[in-house]
Design an enzyme around this catalytic site. Structure first.
Site, mmCIF file in Angstrom:
data_model
loop_
_atom_site.group_PDB
_atom_site.id
_atom_site.type_symbol
_atom_site.label_atom_id
_atom_site.label_comp_id
_atom_site.label_asym_id
_atom_site.label_seq_id
_atom_site.Cartn_x
_atom_site.Cartn_y
_atom_site.Cartn_z
ATOM 1 N N GLY A 46 -33.446 5.811 -29.721
ATOM 2 C CA GLY A 46 -32.727 6.572 -30.739
ATOM 3 C C GLY A 46 -31.376 5.943 -30.995
ATOM 4 N N GLN A 51 -22.724 5.509 -33.732
ATOM 5 C CA GLN A 51 -22.837 4.400 -32.781
ATOM 6 C C GLN A 51 -22.714 3.037 -33.452
ATOM 7 O OE1 GLN A 51 -26.567 6.145 -30.856
ATOM 8 N NE2 GLN A 51 -25.569 5.167 -29.116
ATOM 9 N N CYS A 88 -27.746 5.818 -22.665
ATOM 10 C CA CYS A 88 -27.256 5.724 -24.046
ATOM 11 C C CYS A 88 -26.921 4.269 -24.353
ATOM 12 C CB CYS A 88 -26.004 6.583 -24.192
ATOM 13 S SG CYS A 88 -25.257 6.540 -25.835
ATOM 14 N N LEU A 89 -27.272 3.812 -25.547
ATOM 15 C CA LEU A 89 -26.967 2.432 -25.935
ATOM 16 C C LEU A 89 -25.458 2.180 -25.969
ATOM 17 C CD1 LEU A 89 -29.594 1.823 -28.790
ATOM 18 C CD2 LEU A 89 -29.649 0.960 -26.438
ATOM 19 N N HIS A 130 -30.041 14.413 -27.783
ATOM 20 C CA HIS A 130 -29.060 13.363 -27.489
ATOM 21 C C HIS A 130 -28.455 12.800 -28.776
ATOM 22 C CE1 HIS A 130 -27.789 9.670 -25.063
ATOM 23 N NE2 HIS A 130 -27.632 9.274 -26.310
ATOM 24 N N GLU A 131 -29.315 12.460 -29.729
ATOM 25 C CA GLU A 131 -28.822 11.846 -30.976
ATOM 26 C C GLU A 131 -28.047 12.853 -31.823
ATOM 27 O OE1 GLU A 131 -28.780 8.768 -30.928
ATOM 28 O OE2 GLU A 131 -30.290 8.517 -29.371
ATOM 29 N N HIS A 134 -24.539 13.185 -30.711
ATOM 30 C CA HIS A 134 -23.652 12.117 -31.181
ATOM 31 C C HIS A 134 -22.963 12.504 -32.493
ATOM 32 C CE1 HIS A 134 -23.990 8.669 -28.528
ATOM 33 N NE2 HIS A 134 -25.308 8.699 -28.532
HETATM 34 ZN ZN ZN Z 1 -26.515 7.816 -27.193
#
Ligand code: ZN
Length: 154
Positions: A46, A51, A88-89, A130-131, A134
């Site tokens: 995701g 991000q 998380c990226l 999660h997304e 953000h």
């Molecule tokens: Zn994330």
């Protein structure tokens, strides 16, 4: 399409609330296409627009059953609980156990402004939560289960 830079924890853009998308135009489509390519390149499940430094309410998710594009998404129903590992990226190498609902229903727009609904269970529910977090400037680390904040390095 183009790969965009994924910004990392510590960048204040990750702590901001994102704006609703008003125009479903070519620029939005370009953003979504770039986010998909960027997510796949980074091997994530995701990615949220903040991000890549864009404070708009857009996320893309693929937990292995196809791409989901969500614009202005909102969780309208949730049930159950799950405690699973999350990463998380934007926080490379950090993982921790979070508390999330087992099932969520999300209402959103697609890239053309049409209403859509998405159901998520288990990993997909986690990814959706999660997304969407953000978009409100929330990182998974603030969802860690108390007493389990020891992040391990990969
Ligand atoms: Zn994330």
């Amino acid at each position: 399409m183009a790969i965009r830079n994924i910004i990392l924890e510590g960048d204040e853009l990750l702590n901001k609330k994102c704006r609703k998308v008003e125009k479903f135009d070519d620029r939005l489509h370009q953003l979504i296409d770039d986010m998909i390519e960027t997510m796949y390149k980074a091997k994530g499940v995701g990615l949220a627009a903040p991000q890549v430094g864009i404070l708009k309410r857009v996320v893309v998710i693929d937990v292995g059953d196809g791409i989901i594009e969500l614009v202005n998404p909102e969780i309208v129903e949730s049930s159950g609980e799950q405690r699973e590992q999350e990463g998380c990226l934007s926080c490379p190498g950090d993982y921790g156990i979070t508390l999330r609902p087992m099932i969520v229903k999300v209402r959103a727009k697609d890239r053309n402004g049409n209403d859509i609904e998405v159901f998520g269970r288990a990993l997909k529910a986690r990814a959706l939560c999660h997304e969407l977090d953000h978009l409100d400037g929330i990182l998974f680390k603030s969802r860690l289960i108390s007493g389990d904040v020891n992040l391990r390095k990969n």
